[in-house]
Design a protein around this motif. Structure first.
Motif, PDB file in Angstrom:
ATOM      1  N   ASP A   1     -54.436  34.284  12.051  1.00 65.38           N
ATOM      2  CA  ASP A   1     -53.667  33.706  13.148  1.00 65.38           C
ATOM      3  C   ASP A   1     -54.119  32.294  13.492  1.00 65.38           C
ATOM      4  O   ASP A   1     -53.487  31.624  14.291  1.00 65.38           O
ATOM      5  CB  ASP A   1     -53.727  34.607  14.390  1.00 65.38           C
ATOM      6  CG  ASP A   1     -55.141  34.750  14.936  1.00 65.38           C
ATOM      7  OD1 ASP A   1     -56.079  34.297  14.257  1.00 65.38           O
ATOM      8  OD2 ASP A   1     -55.289  35.316  16.030  1.00 65.38           O
ATOM      9  N   ASN A   2     -55.218  31.825  12.922  1.00 67.21           N
ATOM     10  CA  ASN A   2     -55.672  30.471  13.263  1.00 67.21           C
ATOM     11  C   ASN A   2     -56.330  29.742  12.095  1.00 67.21           C
ATOM     12  O   ASN A   2     -57.143  28.843  12.310  1.00 67.21           O
ATOM     13  CB  ASN A   2     -56.623  30.507  14.460  1.00 67.21           C
ATOM     14  CG  ASN A   2     -57.858  31.370  14.195  1.00 67.21           C
ATOM     15  OD1 ASN A   2     -58.064  31.845  13.084  1.00 67.21           O
ATOM     16  ND2 ASN A   2     -58.658  31.576  15.229  1.00 67.21           N
ATOM     17  N   ASN A   3     -55.992  30.113  10.866  1.00 71.59           N
ATOM     18  CA  ASN A   3     -56.609  29.454   9.714  1.00 71.59           C
ATOM     19  C   ASN A   3     -55.637  28.572   8.948  1.00 71.59           C
ATOM     20  O   ASN A   3     -55.879  28.218   7.808  1.00 71.59           O
ATOM     21  CB  ASN A   3     -57.227  30.487   8.766  1.00 71.59           C
ATOM     22  CG  ASN A   3     -56.172  31.329   8.057  1.00 71.59           C
ATOM     23  OD1 ASN A   3     -55.017  31.356   8.469  1.00 71.59           O
ATOM     24  ND2 ASN A   3     -56.568  32.014   7.007  1.00 71.59           N
ATOM     25  N   ILE A   4     -54.529  28.180   9.606  1.00 72.60           N
ATOM     26  CA  ILE A   4     -53.536  27.349   8.923  1.00 72.60           C
ATOM     27  C   ILE A   4     -52.946  26.341   9.906  1.00 72.60           C
ATOM     28  O   ILE A   4     -52.710  26.654  11.076  1.00 72.60           O
ATOM     29  CB  ILE A   4     -52.412  28.214   8.300  1.00 72.60           C
ATOM     30  CG1 ILE A   4     -51.425  27.343   7.517  1.00 72.60           C
ATOM     31  CG2 ILE A   4     -51.701  29.040   9.349  1.00 72.60           C
ATOM     32  CD1 ILE A   4     -50.416  28.143   6.714  1.00 72.60           C
ATOM     33  N   ALA A   5     -52.765  25.116   9.424  1.00 76.60           N
ATOM     34  CA  ALA A   5     -52.054  24.073  10.169  1.00 76.60           C
ATOM     35  C   ALA A   5     -50.876  23.627   9.321  1.00 76.60           C
ATOM     36  O   ALA A   5     -51.003  23.481   8.101  1.00 76.60           O
ATOM     37  CB  ALA A   5     -52.980  22.902  10.463  1.00 76.60           C
ATOM     38  N   THR A   6     -49.725  23.429   9.966  1.00 78.73           N
ATOM     39  CA  THR A   6     -48.495  23.144   9.220  1.00 78.73           C
ATOM     40  C   THR A   6     -47.726  21.993   9.861  1.00 78.73           C
ATOM     41  O   THR A   6     -47.637  21.898  11.085  1.00 78.73           O
ATOM     42  CB  THR A   6     -47.591  24.389   9.171  1.00 78.73           C
ATOM     43  OG1 THR A   6     -48.301  25.455   8.543  1.00 78.73           O
ATOM     44  CG2 THR A   6     -46.311  24.116   8.389  1.00 78.73           C
ATOM     45  N   ILE A   7     -47.175  21.146   9.011  1.00 83.01           N
ATOM     46  CA  ILE A   7     -46.257  20.098   9.470  1.00 83.01           C
ATOM     47  C   ILE A   7     -44.877  20.397   8.899  1.00 83.01           C
ATOM     48  O   ILE A   7     -44.710  20.517   7.676  1.00 83.01           O
ATOM     49  CB  ILE A   7     -46.723  18.702   9.025  1.00 83.01           C
ATOM     50  CG1 ILE A   7     -48.032  18.347   9.731  1.00 83.01           C
ATOM     51  CG2 ILE A   7     -45.648  17.652   9.338  1.00 83.01           C
ATOM     52  CD1 ILE A   7     -48.608  17.005   9.331  1.00 83.01           C
ATOM     53  N   ASN A   8     -43.918  20.561   9.771  1.00 80.50           N
ATOM     54  CA  ASN A   8     -42.522  20.773   9.379  1.00 80.50           C
ATOM     55  C   ASN A   8     -41.950  19.429   8.932  1.00 80.50           C
ATOM     56  O   ASN A   8     -41.905  18.478   9.702  1.00 80.50           O
ATOM     57  CB  ASN A   8     -41.743  21.337  10.568  1.00 80.50           C
ATOM     58  CG  ASN A   8     -40.286  21.594  10.254  1.00 80.50           C
ATOM     59  OD1 ASN A   8     -39.866  21.457   9.108  1.00 80.50           O
ATOM     60  ND2 ASN A   8     -39.524  21.950  11.258  1.00 80.50           N
ATOM     61  N   CYS A   9     -41.517  19.356   7.687  1.00 82.41           N
ATOM     62  CA  CYS A   9     -41.056  18.084   7.137  1.00 82.41           C
ATOM     63  C   CYS A   9     -39.553  17.861   7.290  1.00 82.41           C
ATOM     64  O   CYS A   9     -39.035  16.842   6.814  1.00 82.41           O
ATOM     65  CB  CYS A   9     -41.438  17.988   5.655  1.00 82.41           C
ATOM     66  SG  CYS A   9     -43.223  17.961   5.374  1.00 82.41           S
ATOM     67  N   THR A  10     -38.822  18.810   7.898  1.00 87.21           N
ATOM     68  CA  THR A  10     -37.400  18.579   8.094  1.00 87.21           C
ATOM     69  C   THR A  10     -37.193  17.579   9.232  1.00 87.21           C
ATOM     70  O   THR A  10     -37.951  17.544  10.199  1.00 87.21           O
ATOM     71  CB  THR A  10     -36.654  19.886   8.414  1.00 87.21           C
ATOM     72  OG1 THR A  10     -37.245  20.511   9.556  1.00 87.21           O
ATOM     73  CG2 THR A  10     -36.704  20.834   7.240  1.00 87.21           C
ATOM     74  N   HIS A  11     -36.171  16.784   9.104  1.00 84.46           N
ATOM     75  CA  HIS A  11     -35.834  15.781  10.101  1.00 84.46           C
ATOM     76  C   HIS A  11     -34.321  15.766  10.268  1.00 84.46           C
ATOM     77  O   HIS A  11     -33.582  16.243   9.404  1.00 84.46           O
ATOM     78  CB  HIS A  11     -36.341  14.406   9.663  1.00 84.46           C
ATOM     79  CG  HIS A  11     -35.788  13.970   8.339  1.00 84.46           C
ATOM     80  ND1 HIS A  11     -36.256  14.459   7.128  1.00 84.46           N
ATOM     81  CD2 HIS A  11     -34.778  13.114   8.017  1.00 84.46           C
ATOM     82  CE1 HIS A  11     -35.579  13.922   6.131  1.00 84.46           C
ATOM     83  NE2 HIS A  11     -34.667  13.103   6.642  1.00 84.46           N
ATOM     84  N   MET A  12     -33.857  15.239  11.373  1.00 85.06           N
ATOM     85  CA  MET A  12     -32.425  15.215  11.639  1.00 85.06           C
ATOM     86  C   MET A  12     -31.768  14.061  10.883  1.00 85.06           C
ATOM     87  O   MET A  12     -32.222  12.918  10.942  1.00 85.06           O
ATOM     88  CB  MET A  12     -32.155  15.078  13.132  1.00 85.06           C
ATOM     89  CG  MET A  12     -32.685  16.224  13.970  1.00 85.06           C
ATOM     90  SD  MET A  12     -32.021  17.848  13.477  1.00 85.06           S
ATOM     91  CE  MET A  12     -30.329  17.690  14.052  1.00 85.06           C
ATOM     92  N   ASP A  13     -30.697  14.390  10.145  1.00 86.74           N
ATOM     93  CA  ASP A  13     -29.926  13.397   9.409  1.00 86.74           C
ATOM     94  C   ASP A  13     -28.454  13.700   9.654  1.00 86.74           C
ATOM     95  O   ASP A  13     -27.950  14.726   9.221  1.00 86.74           O
ATOM     96  CB  ASP A  13     -30.258  13.466   7.918  1.00 86.74           C
ATOM     97  CG  ASP A  13     -29.606  12.350   7.109  1.00 86.74           C
ATOM     98  OD1 ASP A  13     -28.934  11.498   7.723  1.00 86.74           O
ATOM     99  OD2 ASP A  13     -29.761  12.342   5.877  1.00 86.74           O
ATOM    100  N   ASN A  14     -27.788  12.826  10.393  1.00 79.93           N
ATOM    101  CA  ASN A  14     -26.390  13.039  10.777  1.00 79.93           C
ATOM    102  C   ASN A  14     -26.217  14.367  11.504  1.00 79.93           C
ATOM    103  O   ASN A  14     -25.242  15.093  11.301  1.00 79.93           O
ATOM    104  CB  ASN A  14     -25.475  12.992   9.553  1.00 79.93           C
ATOM    105  CG  ASN A  14     -25.395  11.606   8.948  1.00 79.93           C
ATOM    106  OD1 ASN A  14     -25.373  10.610   9.668  1.00 79.93           O
ATOM    107  ND2 ASN A  14     -25.375  11.535   7.624  1.00 79.93           N
ATOM    108  N   GLY A  15     -27.194  14.702  12.345  1.00 78.87           N
ATOM    109  CA  GLY A  15     -27.092  15.891  13.177  1.00 78.87           C
ATOM    110  C   GLY A  15     -27.459  17.182  12.481  1.00 78.87           C
ATOM    111  O   GLY A  15     -27.335  18.260  13.075  1.00 78.87           O
ATOM    112  N   ILE A  16     -27.938  17.131  11.224  1.00 80.29           N
ATOM    113  CA  ILE A  16     -28.277  18.327  10.461  1.00 80.29           C
ATOM    114  C   ILE A  16     -29.743  18.258  10.038  1.00 80.29           C
ATOM    115  O   ILE A  16     -30.169  17.249   9.471  1.00 80.29           O
ATOM    116  CB  ILE A  16     -27.385  18.476   9.213  1.00 80.29           C
ATOM    117  CG1 ILE A  16     -25.927  18.663   9.625  1.00 80.29           C
ATOM    118  CG2 ILE A  16     -27.838  19.643   8.353  1.00 80.29           C
ATOM    119  CD1 ILE A  16     -25.637  19.949  10.366  1.00 80.29           C
ATOM    120  N   PRO A  17     -30.543  19.305  10.277  1.00 82.75           N
ATOM    121  CA  PRO A  17     -31.919  19.315   9.784  1.00 82.75           C
ATOM    122  C   PRO A  17     -31.952  19.183   8.258  1.00 82.75           C
ATOM    123  O   PRO A  17     -31.282  19.924   7.550  1.00 82.75           O
ATOM    124  CB  PRO A  17     -32.450  20.677  10.243  1.00 82.75           C
ATOM    125  CG  PRO A  17     -31.596  21.037  11.411  1.00 82.75           C
ATOM    126  CD  PRO A  17     -30.237  20.487  11.093  1.00 82.75           C
TER     127      PRO A  17
END
Length: 806
Positions: A263-279
């Motif tokens: 429950d605490n051994n991982i760090a994550t960066i979500n790489c999706t970004h908004m482009d024309n209103g769509i992730p």
């Protein structure tokens, strides 16, 4: 006003030739002279976190190989907390905002009062912490503070790689380099300062970085492009995120238990970004680079303890140990308060979808988020009938373009739902002569695929990826002869027969019954079969899970609660039948007056007739389904329901077909006044009780169904008499492409917005056209985003502390 001071430090470099870099630490903030010393706080943007303090590349250096990094304040965004034990009681601490300019900052109090001077015949000691957003508690009546580093380190702005060098505010980004700006509220710092009695009251606070930082540089593919959805850093032996306690006075840390816990051994960066209103994922081409930073607990960490994972579309995950096993590279420490740079090899797609390999063995299976396909085997129907349909009148009973598993194992280009990371599959079964066949499009599949065949195919996929597992939900189909009790008996018998004939390499049962304590380790290499059973509780089986009293209605406009295996409740959202906004004719057989939502199902149209003044938008079932979806997400986020979820995002838009909209039969009657002698006033059949199907106002536009006799009747009034017992065809399908194009983006955005504290398990999420971006039906291409939605659901498992077995 005093300027910030800078102190040099050290950066370690891994997997990159030649470097011992310096990190520069920001050092001074002068409190305001006078009776008070004031600071403040910035309100966070929940959906798109913004940078606070920022890293700057010194003049003459680049992001490719810097030797120093400046940490600069951002006025009006950065905030700190200051504590002074010598201050008067009630005025010992306050939160402060950085004001002014980057070169001449000053601090202003947030509230009505700030930290005040005490007895000026004594020295004063000041203790500070950046940022206030990460404070859990403390620094109010003592020098200790508890802060939190989250699992999901939601990035800031994504900067696309460009053909030429880019000036991105405080840095020069080389050609072909992309950047996800770090959220610098994770770059926590502790500050101290001392005022000596008799000196000028212009105090300097010296800030020192506390957390460890991993700067990951991801190299693009050898050729072509890759879609990157999320990147993670994982520890094998110890927590790297979570709460920690820091004594600003002594510089000592505590609260970071040395135990392995998923429950605490991982760090994550979500790489999706908004482009024309769509992730949208980060698209990295050959020769391009992406750089991003992770913030870890303030401790020294062995490089050999960490790995970096990059997850591409389809849940295909690449993992690289910082020090490969058997490597001759030195096992150096990541030093607390310093930056370590990690450079990955060129990204390439793994052979198999293996995203579950990154979930800890001790994680509770019921606490996961699983992407699923609805009516999973209707891809078979697509191959034969998908291109010749009429979009306004034909029922399209296919929900998927891909098969569950590879159709042709010899075709290396073949893609399947399993290949795309789908791990939950929903299908209908029909029983014929004691055998349970997969049913789609009004008949069993032409291949004669049985439930045993489904399990065999999935077992083949899992053997290739033993870290994975699957859930199969099966549903009753009435063949006109076999009732549900007999159907259940036959289905369970077929499943038991398969289970007895198929064991894993250790001779264990492949099928699993899920309990509240079932872990990911229990499920690896296994399949859970769930029977949706609308009747009485069925006889338990060691091979089968049950959801009892499960209604299969396509018109469920409320969330339903059922029981799962007698262990816990499960919430189900499964509204399938919705309006069709593309069919908006204002006249003719399918006229729908007083509405802007397009063609609507019979039971909604019926209600509109009964209540002619009802607002049309109240019958927008697409909007109703969106509200139900969001309500389930909200229940999960707030903990108002502590159970399992099936959030069924599949569905169809009704078409001009009675079997799609549903219908009733009735008769037109007229009111007559006393012209039948002793009969008196009464309703009289019109045209010998001519029967009409309920197909958008039958064909008698002046006839109204009042759901009972109107309160006042005049001679000649007509009334369409509906016999509720004659209701037929509760909606057997429609345009599934139209629905997916309209609804999947709504779901995509809803999951994308679950950031920070909004990250929670969302259960099994079924959808139309899982695994594909678009689908062609009847000569029209629908963009359904069935590739991105599963990817975000998978990513959700790595964005918050997962619940583990106690």
């Amino acid at each position: 006003m005093k300027q910030f001071k800078m102190i040099g430090g050290t950066i370690l470099a891994l997997l990159m030739a030649g470097c011992s870099d310096d990190m520069i630490e920001n050092q001074g903030v002068p409190p305001v002279s006078g009776e008070e010393i004031a600071f403040g706080v910035h309100s966070d943007n929940f959906n798109v976190p913004e940078s606070r303090t920022i890293y700057e590349i010194p003049e003459g250096q680049t992001v490719t190989n810097y030797s120093r990094l400046n940490i600069a304040w951002v006025p009006d965004k950065d905030s700190v907390r200051v504590y002074c034990p010598e201050s008067p009681k009630g005025f010992e601490w306050s939160d402060y905002a950085v004001k002014g300019t980057k070169t001449e900052p000053y601090l202003a109090k947030k509230g009505d009062t700030g930290v005040r001077w005490g007895d000026v015949s004594q020295d004063h000691h000041f203790y500070a912490f950046y940022p206030t957003e990460r404070i859990v508690s403390g620094l109010e009546n003592g020098t200790t503070i508890t802060a939190n580093i989250p699992t999901a380190q939601e990035g800031g702005e994504f900067v696309h790689p460009a053909e030429t060098e880019q000036n991105i505010g405080n840095i020069k980004l080389p050609a072909h380099w992309g950047l996800i700006r770090p959220n610098m509220t994770f770059a926590m710092m502790g500050g101290k300062g001392t005022w000596a009695k008799g000196t000028d009251k212009n105090v300097t606070l010296d800030f020192k970085p506390l957390v460890s930082v991993v700067d990951v540089v991801i190299n693009g593919p050898q050729d072509g492009t890759v879609n990157i959805y999320y990147v993670s850093v994982r520890s094998k032996t110890q927590p790297i995120v979570g709460n920690f306690t820091y004594n600003v006075g002594t510089g000592e840390f505590s609260g970071m238990e040395d135990q392995v816990s998923s429950d605490n051994n991982i760090a994550t960066i979500n790489c999706t970004h908004m482009d024309n209103g769509i992730p949208t994922p980060v698209i990295l081409k050959a020769g391009e680079v992406l750089t991003l930073k992770f913030f870890l607990l303030p401790r020294d960490i062995k490089a050999s303890d960490l790995s970096v994972s990059v997850t591409l579309d389809g849940g295909r995950t690449l993992t690289q140990n910082l020090v490969p096993e058997g490597s001759q590279k030195p096992d150096v420490d990541l030093v607390q308060g310093m930056i370590t740079r990690v450079v990955t090899p060129k990204v390439k797609y793994p052979e198999a979808s293996n995203w579950m390999s990154e979930i800890g063995d001790d994680v509770l299976f019921a606490g996961l988020s699983l992407p699923g396909s609805k009516h999973s085997y209707t891809g078979d129907l697509y191959q034969t009938t998908g291109h010749g349909v009429n979009l306004e009148t034909d029922i399209m009973q296919f929900y998927q373009k891909l098969y569950v598993t590879d159709v042709n194992p010899n075709d290396e280009t073949a893609q399947s739902q399993f290949d795309k990371g789908i791990r939950a599959f929903d299908l209908k079964l029909i029983v014929e002569e004691g055998e349970a066949y997969v049913y789609a499009g009004g008949a069993k599949l032409s291949s004669g695929l049985t439930i045993g065949g489904v399990l065999t195919n999935l077992w083949g996929e899992i053997q290739k990826s033993p870290s994975e597992c699957a859930v199969v939900c099966v549903n009753f189909v009435y063949d006109g002869r076999t009732n549900e009790a007999a159907w259940t008996t036959a289905v369970v018998s077929a499943i038991d027969t398969w289970a007895n004939a198929n064991k894993n390499g250790q001779g264990e049962n492949i099928l699993k019954v899920i309990t509240p304590q079932t872990t990911m380790l229990d499920m690896r290499g296994h399949i859970a079969v769930i029977i949706n059973h609308s009747g009485e509780p069925a006889t338990p089986s060691e091979n089968v899970n049950y959801i009892n009293y499960h209604s299969a209605s396509v018109q469920e406009t409320e969330i339903k609660t059922y029981n799962f295996n007698g262990n816990y409740d499960i919430h189900v959202q499964q509204l399938y039948q919705v309006n069709n906004p593309s069919i908006t004719s204002s006249s003719g057989t399918y006229k729908v007056p007083n509405t802007t939502v397009g063609l609507v199902p019979y039971y909604i149209d019926h209600r509109m007739i009964i209540d002619k003044n009802a607002p049309a938008e109240g019958y927008d079932l697409m909007a109703v389904k969106e509200r139900l979806m969001n309500r389930m997400f909200e229940e999960a986020r707030t903990g108002t329901f502590d159970g399992l979820y099936i959030n069924d995002l599949a569905g169809f838009c009704v078409v001009k077909n009675d079997e799609s909209t549903g219908y009733v039969k009735g008769a037109v009657r007229s009111w007559h006044n006393g012209d039948f002698g002793d009969w008196g006033d009464h309703w009289h059949p019109n045209a010998l009780e001519t029967l009409y199907s309920w197909d958008r106002y039958c064909s008698v536009p002046d006839a109204m169904n009042y759901g009972g006799e109107p309160s006042s009747k005049q001679y000649g009034d007509t009334w369409f008499y509906v016999d509720d017992a004659s209701e037929m065809g509760k909606g057997n399908g429609g345009n599934t492409g139209e629905f997916a194009e309209r609804f999947n983006p709504k779901a995509l955005n809803a999951v994308h917005k679950m950031v920070n504290d909004g990250r929670v398990p969302i259960g099994i999420v079924f959808m139309n056209f899982a695994g594909v971006n678009d689908v062609e039906i009847g000569g029209k291409t629908y963009q359904v985003y069935g590739d991105r939605l599963p990817a975000l659901i998978m990513a959700n498992n790595f964005m918050y502390p997962l619940e583990t077995v106690k």
